[in-house]
Design a protein around this motif. Sequence first.
Motif, PDB file in Angstrom:
ATOM      1  N   ALA A  33       0.768  -1.087   0.100  1.00 16.61           N
ATOM      2  CA  ALA A  33       0.046   0.105   0.000  1.00 16.61           C
ATOM      3  C   ALA A  33       0.790   1.322   0.016  1.00 16.61           C
ATOM      4  N   VAL A  34       0.446   2.418  -0.652  1.00 17.95           N
ATOM      5  CA  VAL A  34       1.163   3.576  -0.509  1.00 17.95           C
ATOM      6  C   VAL A  34       0.455   4.648   0.146  1.00 17.95           C
ATOM      7  N   GLU A  35       1.057   5.247   1.101  1.00 24.05           N
ATOM      8  CA  GLU A  35       0.421   6.319   2.100  1.00 24.05           C
ATOM      9  C   GLU A  35       1.359   7.518   2.026  1.00 24.05           C
ATOM     10  N   LYS A  36       0.528   8.587   2.686  1.00 24.44           N
ATOM     11  CA  LYS A  36       1.612   9.869   3.003  1.00 24.44           C
ATOM     12  C   LYS A  36       2.366   9.697   4.108  1.00 24.44           C
ATOM     13  N   LEU A  37       3.479  10.358   4.168  1.00 26.88           N
ATOM     14  CA  LEU A  37       4.412  10.378   5.420  1.00 26.88           C
ATOM     15  C   LEU A  37       3.714  10.944   6.420  1.00 26.88           C
ATOM     16  N   PRO A  38       3.853  10.393   7.886  1.00 23.97           N
ATOM     17  CA  PRO A  38       3.247  10.998   8.981  1.00 23.97           C
ATOM     18  C   PRO A  38       3.417  12.500   8.892  1.00 23.97           C
ATOM     19  N   ASP A  39       2.557  13.165   9.472  1.00 23.66           N
ATOM     20  CA  ASP A  39       2.802  14.694   9.771  1.00 23.66           C
ATOM     21  C   ASP A  39       3.886  15.157  10.432  1.00 23.66           C
ATOM     22  N   GLU A  40       4.253  14.374  11.475  1.00 24.85           N
ATOM     23  CA  GLU A  40       5.459  14.523  12.361  1.00 24.85           C
ATOM     24  C   GLU A  40       6.955  14.825  11.659  1.00 24.85           C
ATOM     25  N   LEU A  41       6.945  14.299  10.563  1.00 26.44           N
ATOM     26  CA  LEU A  41       8.207  14.200   9.809  1.00 26.44           C
ATOM     27  C   LEU A  41       8.786  15.735   9.040  1.00 26.44           C
ATOM     28  N   LYS A  42       8.804  16.669  10.184  1.00 22.77           N
ATOM     29  CA  LYS A  42       9.349  17.899   9.508  1.00 22.77           C
ATOM     30  C   LYS A  42      10.343  18.274  10.424  1.00 22.77           C
ATOM     31  N   PRO A  43      11.308  19.209   9.905  1.00 29.24           N
ATOM     32  CA  PRO A  43      12.538  19.435  10.531  1.00 29.24           C
ATOM     33  C   PRO A  43      11.968  20.283  12.023  1.00 29.24           C
ATOM     34  N   PRO A  44      12.835  19.954  12.986  1.00 25.62           N
ATOM     35  CA  PRO A  44      12.303  20.507  14.394  1.00 25.62           C
ATOM     36  C   PRO A  44      12.105  22.226  14.335  1.00 25.62           C
ATOM     37  N   GLY A  45      12.821  22.786  13.557  1.00 22.00           N
ATOM     38  CA  GLY A  45      12.813  24.171  13.395  1.00 22.00           C
ATOM     39  C   GLY A  45      11.415  24.791  13.123  1.00 22.00           C
ATOM     40  N   THR A  46      10.993  24.155  11.823  1.00 21.05           N
ATOM     41  CA  THR A  46       9.723  24.463  11.150  1.00 21.05           C
ATOM     42  C   THR A  46       8.784  23.853  11.664  1.00 21.05           C
ATOM     43  N   GLN A  47       8.617  23.150  12.927  1.00 19.33           N
ATOM     44  CA  GLN A  47       7.486  22.762  13.348  1.00 19.33           C
ATOM     45  C   GLN A  47       6.773  23.503  14.280  1.00 19.33           C
ATOM     46  N   SER A  48       5.471  23.367  14.456  1.00 23.87           N
ATOM     47  CA  SER A  48       4.826  24.311  15.180  1.00 23.87           C
ATOM     48  C   SER A  48       4.918  24.070  16.835  1.00 23.87           C
ATOM     49  N   GLU A  49       5.232  22.862  17.046  1.00 28.80           N
ATOM     50  CA  GLU A  49       5.605  22.537  18.494  1.00 28.80           C
ATOM     51  C   GLU A  49       7.065  22.885  18.665  1.00 28.80           C
ATOM     52  N   SER A  50       7.481  23.364  19.701  1.00 27.29           N
ATOM     53  CA  SER A  50       8.860  23.979  19.994  1.00 27.29           C
ATOM     54  C   SER A  50       9.871  22.680  20.056  1.00 27.29           C
ATOM     55  N   ALA A  51       9.520  21.797  21.218  1.00 29.78           N
ATOM     56  CA  ALA A  51      10.755  20.973  21.220  1.00 29.78           C
ATOM     57  C   ALA A  51      10.100  19.663  20.594  1.00 29.78           C
ATOM     58  N   PRO A  52      11.574  18.938  20.136  1.00 28.12           N
ATOM     59  CA  PRO A  52      11.253  17.376  19.836  1.00 28.12           C
ATOM     60  C   PRO A  52      10.628  16.639  20.937  1.00 28.12           C
ATOM     61  N   ALA A  53       9.676  15.893  20.780  1.00 25.31           N
ATOM     62  CA  ALA A  53       9.022  15.039  21.687  1.00 25.31           C
ATOM     63  C   ALA A  53       9.925  14.272  22.335  1.00 25.31           C
TER      64      ALA A  53
END
Lengths: 206, 300
Positions: free
Chosen positions: A182-202
Amino acid sequence: DPKMAALAGGMAVRVTALVAGRSIAQKVAYGINRTVENRFRYFLKQAAPTTAVFQPALRYSSSTSKLVETTDEPDVLYKKLVLLCKGHEEAVLDSYEQFVTMAAKELQLNLEKIHRPHRVYDRITLLKSVHIHKKARVQYEIRTHFRVFHFKHLTGSTANVFLEYVQRNLPEGVAMEVKKTAVEKLPDELKPPGTQSESAPAEASQ
Amino acid sequence: MAAICTKVPPWWLQRSLLIKHSHVRLASSLSPTSDTQRGPFRGRRRREDNGNHAPSRRPLVPRSAKMAEDQDWPSVWPTAASFKPSAVPLPLRMGFPLNRGVQPDKHGNNELRKIPNFLHLTPPAVRRHCAVLRQFCTDWPVALATDAACEAHFPLEVVTTDYVHSGPSLRHPDARIVTIKVKLSQLELDDHARKKLIKLVGDRYDKETDVLTITADRCPHRKQNYDYTRYLLTVLYLESWNTEPWEAGITPADRDEFLFEGSASEQNVVSTIKAIQEAEKGVSDTTQEDVLQNANVQQY
């Protein structure tokens, strides 16, 4: 009168049955000399009167829309679907291959390739006797034949329908493995930490 | 009809029977006589009571004899059924020809009954089934016709396997295994993150195809394994962007690539050039940066 009945084509069958167990002399007495022809024909020249050829109307034609349920849930997308069929009889697998090919063609599926890996004969040599007699052995073998069907680009609904149809008609003695890609989209969390809306990596570092 | 055929023996046998057994009174099958009122078999159903069925004999007129050539076969054989020689209008033969004879015919043929038959899946039947099934199928999106388009829009591949088998249990132990495949070029990674990710995953990364493969089989259920693979992917990604304080202490021997900046080679080049300048002019007045910017040094 059996003689008169024998002349009519439709009654030939019944009269032949009456005299089937009789000797030739008796058949002559009944006036039936051409029993051979009727007994060994699989299709009578004048068939017994049957009902008109059954043309099944698609019973669902008026209510097709009622059987189909549509949902907003997005369909799964299968880039590849690989069916591996294993059986002990090659002839059965051949027939099954014909059936799968027919079904795929009717449902307009993209059957890329059918490949037939070489058969595997698994042999084992055992002692014939429970105790001693080392020179007396018996050999067994298990024969496995394979068929692999490669499908491309199927949606989840189509795959479910096709697989259920093809698996319900799987013959006895044949096993199947279905490998779905099956083909799927990547998880939403896979963005570089600086550009993420959440401040710190989980995750804590360790 | 059947009564006429089976109860009366052939005429050429009747006379011999009469001679041999004329003194025997044939007991009526319907009323119990004094012989049958006692004994272990009283009250038992007798074979004659059922109208003298002789199951070992073929029906005198097989059903196949009454079949028209243009009949609707899917109505005769709608589902999978074991082979019935009288209902299949084909002159089939199967088996080994013993005594240099011919293959046994279809009547009473065990081989034909043992092997699965596909009489319920003739082309007209399959066509009818598929005509009804087509309404439940959906089309593949036209925009994803090529592999490249699939990769661009849906970079993650999830591979699962289903098994149709016979055994004591309905469940196959390998059905829980989930594999995830993603190309690293589809992920946003800078140089350090990419190198760190490749170091973290080890063998799971294929250099030729640039594909990272993560397999999960530690959980008993497929959904759990799938969630675990997605969790692993997320953690690996976020960890690779993290720079630990101890990463700064990397020695040149540990690095994957040779870095010219800050290496002994650089020091050698600078000192060599300075020594040359001192030898020529007496004093080296060029700074280290100027030395490094020299075209020859850059080429080196």
